[in-house]
Design a protein around this motif. Structure first.
Motif, PDB file in Angstrom:
ATOM      1  N   ILE B 787      38.350  32.557  28.614  1.00 51.59           N
ATOM      2  CA  ILE B 787      40.194  31.987  29.566  1.00 51.59           C
ATOM      3  C   ILE B 787      39.739  31.516  31.058  1.00 51.59           C
ATOM      4  N   GLY B 788      38.252  32.142  31.798  1.00 51.82           N
ATOM      5  CA  GLY B 788      38.023  31.962  33.096  1.00 51.82           C
ATOM      6  C   GLY B 788      39.102  32.870  34.110  1.00 51.82           C
ATOM      7  N   PRO B 789      38.769  32.606  35.658  1.00 50.43           N
ATOM      8  CA  PRO B 789      39.244  32.805  36.801  1.00 50.43           C
ATOM      9  C   PRO B 789      40.349  32.038  37.307  1.00 50.43           C
ATOM     10  N   ASP B 790      40.632  30.591  36.821  1.00 52.10           N
ATOM     11  CA  ASP B 790      40.629  29.656  37.424  1.00 52.10           C
ATOM     12  C   ASP B 790      42.127  30.001  37.886  1.00 52.10           C
ATOM     13  N   PHE B 791      42.912  30.450  37.216  1.00 50.36           N
ATOM     14  CA  PHE B 791      44.368  31.044  37.337  1.00 50.36           C
ATOM     15  C   PHE B 791      44.281  32.076  36.934  1.00 50.36           C
ATOM     16  N   GLU B 792      43.235  32.805  37.800  1.00 45.63           N
ATOM     17  CA  GLU B 792      44.039  34.888  37.997  1.00 45.63           C
ATOM     18  C   GLU B 792      45.322  34.978  39.260  1.00 45.63           C
ATOM     19  N   ARG B 793      46.055  35.673  38.748  1.00 47.05           N
ATOM     20  CA  ARG B 793      46.740  36.303  39.715  1.00 47.05           C
ATOM     21  C   ARG B 793      46.660  37.437  39.905  1.00 47.05           C
ATOM     22  N   VAL B 794      46.394  38.023  41.287  1.00 47.36           N
ATOM     23  CA  VAL B 794      46.371  39.559  40.902  1.00 47.36           C
ATOM     24  C   VAL B 794      47.251  40.425  41.767  1.00 47.36           C
ATOM     25  N   ASP B 795      47.521  40.763  42.112  1.00 46.50           N
ATOM     26  CA  ASP B 795      48.668  41.306  42.825  1.00 46.50           C
ATOM     27  C   ASP B 795      48.551  43.256  42.553  1.00 46.50           C
ATOM     28  N   GLU B 796      49.689  43.598  44.142  1.00 42.15           N
ATOM     29  CA  GLU B 796      49.314  44.885  43.505  1.00 42.15           C
ATOM     30  C   GLU B 796      51.139  45.609  43.709  1.00 42.15           C
ATOM     31  N   TYR B 797      51.426  46.661  43.048  1.00 41.61           N
ATOM     32  CA  TYR B 797      52.929  47.141  43.427  1.00 41.61           C
ATOM     33  C   TYR B 797      52.818  48.046  43.360  1.00 41.61           C
ATOM     34  N   GLY B 798      54.328  48.867  43.509  1.00 42.23           N
ATOM     35  CA  GLY B 798      54.556  50.585  43.396  1.00 42.23           C
ATOM     36  C   GLY B 798      55.852  50.931  42.974  1.00 42.23           C
ATOM     37  N   LEU B 799      55.652  51.401  42.086  1.00 40.49           N
ATOM     38  CA  LEU B 799      56.418  51.797  41.272  1.00 40.49           C
ATOM     39  C   LEU B 799      57.336  52.548  40.867  1.00 40.49           C
ATOM     40  N   GLY B 800      57.006  53.391  42.174  1.00 41.30           N
ATOM     41  CA  GLY B 800      58.333  54.628  42.577  1.00 41.30           C
ATOM     42  C   GLY B 800      58.223  55.617  41.812  1.00 41.30           C
ATOM     43  N   PRO B 801      58.657  56.562  41.669  1.00 42.22           N
ATOM     44  CA  PRO B 801      58.073  57.889  40.817  1.00 42.22           C
ATOM     45  C   PRO B 801      59.226  57.405  39.528  1.00 42.22           C
ATOM     46  N   ARG B 802      58.013  57.954  38.672  1.00 44.49           N
ATOM     47  CA  ARG B 802      58.563  57.866  37.515  1.00 44.49           C
ATOM     48  C   ARG B 802      57.848  59.091  36.321  1.00 44.49           C
ATOM     49  N   GLU B 803      58.769  59.390  35.713  1.00 42.50           N
ATOM     50  CA  GLU B 803      58.335  60.764  34.777  1.00 42.50           C
ATOM     51  C   GLU B 803      57.245  60.740  34.538  1.00 42.50           C
ATOM     52  N   SER B 804      56.389  59.621  34.121  1.00 47.71           N
ATOM     53  CA  SER B 804      54.786  60.441  33.667  1.00 47.71           C
ATOM     54  C   SER B 804      54.545  59.339  33.515  1.00 47.71           C
ATOM     55  N   LEU B 805      52.749  59.071  34.094  1.00 48.02           N
ATOM     56  CA  LEU B 805      51.748  57.560  33.596  1.00 48.02           C
ATOM     57  C   LEU B 805      52.032  56.713  32.051  1.00 48.02           C
ATOM     58  N   ALA B 806      52.812  57.824  31.242  1.00 55.09           N
ATOM     59  CA  ALA B 806      53.014  56.618  30.147  1.00 55.09           C
ATOM     60  C   ALA B 806      54.117  55.958  30.348  1.00 55.09           C
ATOM     61  N   GLU B 807      55.162  57.205  30.286  1.00 55.41           N
ATOM     62  CA  GLU B 807      56.291  56.446  30.775  1.00 55.41           C
ATOM     63  C   GLU B 807      56.038  55.398  31.492  1.00 55.41           C
ATOM     64  N   ALA B 808      55.046  54.912  32.861  1.00 61.12           N
ATOM     65  CA  ALA B 808      55.292  53.608  33.441  1.00 61.12           C
ATOM     66  C   ALA B 808      54.600  52.896  32.579  1.00 61.12           C
ATOM     67  N   VAL B 809      53.367  53.270  31.829  1.00 67.48           N
ATOM     68  CA  VAL B 809      52.805  52.131  30.781  1.00 67.48           C
ATOM     69  C   VAL B 809      53.611  51.573  30.167  1.00 67.48           C
ATOM     70  N   SER B 810      54.719  52.367  29.617  1.00 65.77           N
ATOM     71  CA  SER B 810      55.395  51.920  28.480  1.00 65.77           C
ATOM     72  C   SER B 810      56.685  50.889  28.682  1.00 65.77           C
ATOM     73  N   ALA B 811      57.119  51.323  29.941  1.00 67.09           N
ATOM     74  CA  ALA B 811      58.180  50.738  30.683  1.00 67.09           C
ATOM     75  C   ALA B 811      57.721  49.203  31.068  1.00 67.09           C
ATOM     76  N   VAL B 812      56.428  48.800  31.813  1.00 68.88           N
ATOM     77  CA  VAL B 812      55.326  47.651  32.023  1.00 68.88           C
ATOM     78  C   VAL B 812      55.829  46.903  30.794  1.00 68.88           C
ATOM     79  N   ILE B 813      55.017  47.844  29.836  1.00 62.99           N
ATOM     80  CA  ILE B 813      54.598  46.590  28.465  1.00 62.99           C
ATOM     81  C   ILE B 813      56.132  46.194  28.005  1.00 62.99           C
TER      82      ILE B 813
END
Lengths: 179, 886
Positions: B787-813
């Motif tokens: 796909i290439g980096p032509d339309f790549e967008r990168v940013d960082e987010y703070g998700l705040g306190p979460r129950e666990s990493l797994a929970e945060a991952v599945s929430a974003v998915i």
């Protein structure tokens, strides 16, 4: 769902030392045809054949089922349950069946004796599990229910097997009816 | 039995083949069955004949319909005899014959007489027989006796009636449900087994009434349940209540104390049931686990194999989620490696592999090597899988683990086993860059002597993808070209493709590869020749050192971003016509299990007639359904259908769920409605949708449901227009409006006059994730780079306190609604960071790839770096917007 429901037994098998049927009873539809049943019995028999299940009941998994088993003389006893079944419940059923057969055959537990008293073995299976649901696991109660009608008169039981005693008792009865 | 009894002290060897049924023959036994008709019955002889018949059936012999009927009628004559033993055999025989309805009538009166007999054995057995063979109509006649029997003071009779009740509940629930008072009384029985059977039946009667089950559990956990079996049931019901309660409230887990107290029960089956229940609690804490692990640890050193097996199997499962909790058992586990019972040994090994630390890996591997040769293939697969995950956990140890895998790859083994090993090596190569060259060489060696065509072709394909990227691609050529000489046509064809890939990817090798490919033009098989010709002509037939055209590469070796299952169905449906098959018409959505069924377990009681005949839930079926409705036929191609969302609580009068169908310019809501009241018929059912909180949507059409009878689901639709290509979002409130008519459930008569009524449903939201379709890619890295980096967008987010990493991952998915790739949706336990790869297609057919990097910091603060690549910069921005607003 499966786990919330009642413990259930999928089949009880009594095979001989070559894996042939002495008596079997299936309660689930997992093996719809006779050939499927025979294939399962063969697989179970081959898998367990070489293990030593004479002192303590042994356990194995096969095709997503848990099988507990115990051998004595040339008889192999098996009880099968689902993958998630409590293994100890299955073992209790096996022990009940095993001991009840021992009581009914008066300790002479071998293939010949079992075939000669096949009626008792079949009744015994019928009293342990009904349609997959455990009816009774106490060997004394099971044997008592199977033989309840033969505990009769003061016949010299010591020299006879239960079925012999049963036969004499029945003859007595018939004769008295015919009079 | 018919033969003379042999004396006990006879020599056993002489009668080795002796059997009372030797030479038994069906025809002869059926002849013998004539004694049943004798006016003077001989009970002993009759019993013997029945035993013979049962023996035949037990051996798998079958009776023809006529034979069975004859035997049945003959057997019914035996009710005349008053011999108890014979009667028992008659009961058995009737059950085995499973007579037809008109035959049942013949024995009904005899059995009913036995049911009311004074002999307990008759009563109990007659109940079981009658209930086994009866149908609903007869049941009403005997219902009174059954109710009495349930509370009979003889436990055998009570159990017989209760167990029969459990079976009958499957076929005639409405009758059995009327017995709950008697069953309730039986739960208090002093007889252990009666209590067990009564509890099982009572729970099944009430299982759909959450409150009643909860009450039942509450009262029984306080009281004393006598039978161990009943106690096991109670534990199961309790965990069910816990599971349902946990979703609504937090804080201390109710009933945990009860489970914990069961760990001190005197029956082992109860202790085990409780321990297992605790380990399976949702989100179980280490403190809750400890007592359960302790009792299981005691079981590990039991003399009984069954106990050891049960314990180690449970601990093995715990080790998957809570490896630390199990480490205390490691010493006991290690002694189980040499257990006589191979199943126990294997479970112990794999548990140790999960709980072991880096330093113990080498020692464990040594023990396993000794043990691999004498276990069955299915266990070897378990071990291989455990080693694979171990290797991913300790990448530094890859050398010894890879060696182990390559050693066992050389040994004897069946296909499944070899496949598991090859799969593991492939995964290790993919995930541990250092292991790549080493692993590829192991695979090359393996195909030198591989008897499985499937594995050879898979490995060749994999070599073609990975080989050219290594430091010295030329060393693989020899292995590949050997295949062209030595293998069957399928493997040869695969080898040709692999060679061509090397030629296309590694320019330096091109001339030499072409020499080899030209030789393949003389192969005996046409597929091999065809492939060679195709590659020679497309990759560049002159064989010069020039770069191969990118389009050609894509065409020949690019990944097919359509699930194979979908293309298979599409091709099967394709009928030869003028129009050629269009690959773009194949749906790209990865089919997942329909969620609705999982969400509402037990909503439709199993006994309630037909299984829920809901609308088919696959995309194809939806598409067919929608295009059959004229109002929606011009909406174009269906982009995506979401999984059904429940709009009503379980167990309400009307059950409604909604499926969102997304089109380019339209959205259609499909409301699946079920009427659960037998006394009502609903007509003219519509859903009134208030879209005031969804500004970009305008209601276009609505398709009412003309009639909604009891328990047969129907659908009503509402369509909205929205701006084209824009992922408009909004909230919709729903009101079910209908005309209700009274129905007499016994006669089915419907009253003429209806009343208009409304029923409030829950709100429904269209979210950004609805515009993303789950489409997997087979190799994320390749796709990402292509796909290439032509339309790549990168940013960082703070998700705040979460129950666990797994929970945060599945929430974003779930927020993004994209397909996780390469198993990255699973977060390793206790890890502090995680990378998750997602892929999907945005509305307008724009491919999107997302790389998520999560890190957890101190007190559950989760931070995330989101990198998006897509074919359109608007779409890349859109994905960021979804996350930013989510």
């Amino acid at each position: 769902m499966v786990k919330d429901t009642c413990p259930s037994i999928k089949n009880i098998l009594l095979l001989d030392s070559e894996g042939k049927r002495v008596a079997v009873k299936y309660y689930s539809n997992d093996w719809p045809t006779n050939s499927a049943k025979e294939a399962f019995e063969k697989a179970v028999f081959t898998k367990t054949q070489k293990t030593n299940a004479r002192t303590e009941a042994e356990i194995a998994m096969l095709e997503g089922n848990v099988i507990v088993y115990k051998f004595v003389q040339d008889l192999h006893f098996f009880v099968t349950g689902g993958e998630d079944e409590n293994e100890l419940i299955l073992a209790t059923v096996l022990q009940g069946f095993f001991d009840a057969v021992g009581l009914l055959l008066r300790g002479n537990v071998d293939k010949k004796e079992a075939l000669e008293n096949l009626d008792l073995i079949l009744l015994c299976l019928d009293e342990i599990v009904d349609g997959g649901i455990i009816l009774e696991t106490d060997a004394n109660v099971i044997a008592g229910k199977v033989a309840s009608h033969s505990v009769d008169v003061g016949a010299p039981l010591s020299e006879q097997t239960i079925s012999q005693a049963l036969a004499t008792a029945r003859e007595h009865l018939t004769r008295s009816l015919l009079k | 039995m018919a033969q003379p009894l042999v004396k006990k002290d006879d020599d056993r060897d002489d009668e080795a083949e002796y059997s009372p049924f030797l030479g038994i023959e069906k025809g002869a036994v059926l002849q013998e069955a004539r004694v049943f008709n004798d006016p003077q019955l001989d009970p002993r002889r009759c019993s013997q004949v029945i035993t013979k018949l049962l023996y035949l059936l037990n051996q798998g012999e079958t009776f023809t319909k006529i034979e069975a009927t004859e035997v049945f009628f003959a057997v019914t004559k035996l009710f005349q005899s008053r011999d108890i033993g014979l009667r028992r055999m008659v009961y058995l025989m009737i059950k085995e014959l499973s007579p037809s309805a008109d035959e049942v009538i013949i024995v009904t009166s005899s059995l009913m007489k036995d049911m009311t007999s004074k002999t307990d054995m008759y009563r109990a057995n007659a109940i079981r027989v009658l209930c086994r063979i009866t149908d609903g109509t007869l049941l009403t006649q005997i219902e009174r006796y059954l109710k009495q029997a349930i509370v009979d003071k003889n436990p055998v009779v009570a159990s017989a009636a209760l167990v029969s009740g459990i079976h009958l509940l499957q076929t005639t629930p409405e009758i059995v449900k009327r017995w709950s008072n008697e069953v309730q009384e039986a739960v208090q029985s002093r007889a252990a087994l009666v209590q067990f059977h009564a509890l099982a039946l009572l729970h099944q009667i009430r299982q759909n009434d959450r409150l009643a089950v909860s009450k039942l559990v509450t009262s029984l956990t306080r009281g004393t349940v006598r039978s161990p079996l009943a106690q096991c049931l109670l534990i199961r019901y309790t965990t069910q209540v816990i599971r349902e309660a946990a979703t609504t409230q937090t804080g201390d887990r109710p009933f945990y104390d009860f489970l914990e107290s069961c760990l001190r029960h005197k029956a082992e089956m109860v202790i085990f049931e409780a321990a297992r229940a605790i380990t399976e609690l949702n989100g179980v804490t280490n403190r809750e686990l400890t007592p359960a692990i302790t009792v299981l640890q005691l079981f590990l050193s039991s003399s009984k194999p069954v106990l050891r097996f049960a314990a180690v199997r449970t601990l093995n499962k715990v080790a998957m989620t809570h490896p630390m909790a199990v480490t205390n058992c490691n010493i006991d586990m290690e002694s189980l490696i040499s257990d006589q019972n191979r199943s126990i040994a294997t479970l112990a090994i794999t548990t140790l592999l999960k709980t072991g630390n880096e330093s113990s890996v080498d020692r464990l591997m040594k023990q396993i090597t000794n043990f691999m040769s004498d276990i069955a293939d299915e266990f070897k697969i378990v071990v291989v899988e455990a080693i694979r995950s171990l290797c991913l956990k300790f990448p530094l140890k890859y050398r010894s683990l890879m060696n182990f895998l390559s050693n066992i790859l050389r040994e004897e083994g069946g296909f499944e086993y070899k496949k598991a090993i090859v799969d593991s090596i492939v995964i290790l190569i993919r995930d541990i860059p250092d292991a790549k060259e080493n692993g590829l060489l192991h695979l090359c060696e393996f195909i030198e002597d591989c008897e499985f065509t499937y594995l050879s072709t898979q490995i060749l394909h994999f070599l073609g993808t990975e080989g050219p990227k290594t430091s010295d691609p030329s060393k693989y050529i020899r292995y590949i070209y050997n295949r062209v000489h030595l293998e069957n046509a399928t493997v040869r064809a695969a080898a040709v493709s692999t060679l061509a890939k090397f030629g296309a990817m590694v320019d330096a090798l091109k001339p030499r590869v072409f020499v080899l490919l030209r030789r393949c033009l003389y192969d005996g098989d046409d597929e091999v020749r065809d492939r060679a010709t195709l590659y020679l002509n497309t990759v560049g037939s002159d064989g010069e050192v020039i770069e191969t055209d990118k389009d050609v590469k894509d065409f020949l070796f690019g990944s097919l971003d359509i699930p194979l299952a979908n293309i298979e169905t599409s091709l099967k449906n394709y009928e030869p016509a003028e129009q050629p098959f269009d690959i773009n018409s194949v749906p790209k959505e990865v089919k997942t299990q329909p969620l609705a069924e999982k969400k509402a377990p037990g909503k439709m009681p199993a006994g309630l007639g037909a299984p829920p005949s809901g609308p088919p839930s696959t995309v194809d079926a939806y598409e067919k359904l929608l295009s059959s409705i004229p109002e929606f036929s011009d909406f174009g191609k269906l982009f995506k259908s979401a999984a059904p969302v429940e709009l009503t609580e379980a167990e309400t009068e009307y059950a409604v769920n909604v499926v969102k169908h997304i089109f380019d310019k339209h959205v259609v809501f499909q409301y699946n409605c079920t009427n659960t009241i037998p006394e009502q018929l609903l007509e003219n059912v519509t859903v009134i949708v208030d879209a005031s909180e969804a500004e970009e949507f305008a209601e276009l059409a609505s398709k009412p449901l003309r009639s909604l009878p009891y328990d047969s689901p129907g659908q009503t639709f509402v369509a909205f227009e929205k701006p084209e290509g824009v992922p408009a979002v909004g909230k919709f409130s729903n009101m079910l409006r209908f005309i209700v008519k009274e129905v007499d459930p016994t006669t089915g008569d419907v009253e003429d006059d209806g009343v208009e009524d409304e029923y409030q449903l829950e709100d429904l939201e269209v979210v950004a994730a609805d515009y993303v379709m789950k489409v997997g890619v087979s190799n994320f890295r390749n796709a990402w780079e292509s796909i290439g980096p032509d339309f790549e967008r990168v940013d960082e987010y703070g998700l705040g306190p979460r129950e666990s990493l797994a929970e945060a991952v599945s929430a974003v998915i779930s927020l993004l609604g994209m397909q996780p790739c390469e198993g990255t949706e699973v977060v390793a336990n206790n890890s502090r960071s995680h990378t998750c790869l997602l892929s999907g297609v945005f509305i307008g057919n724009v491919k999107v790839l997302v790389r998520l990097q999560f890190g957890i910091d101190g007190p559950k603060e989760v931070a995330m770096k989101l990198a998006v690549r897509s074919e359109d910069d608007n779409v890349s921005d859109m994905i960021h917007e979804i996350v930013a607003s989510g």
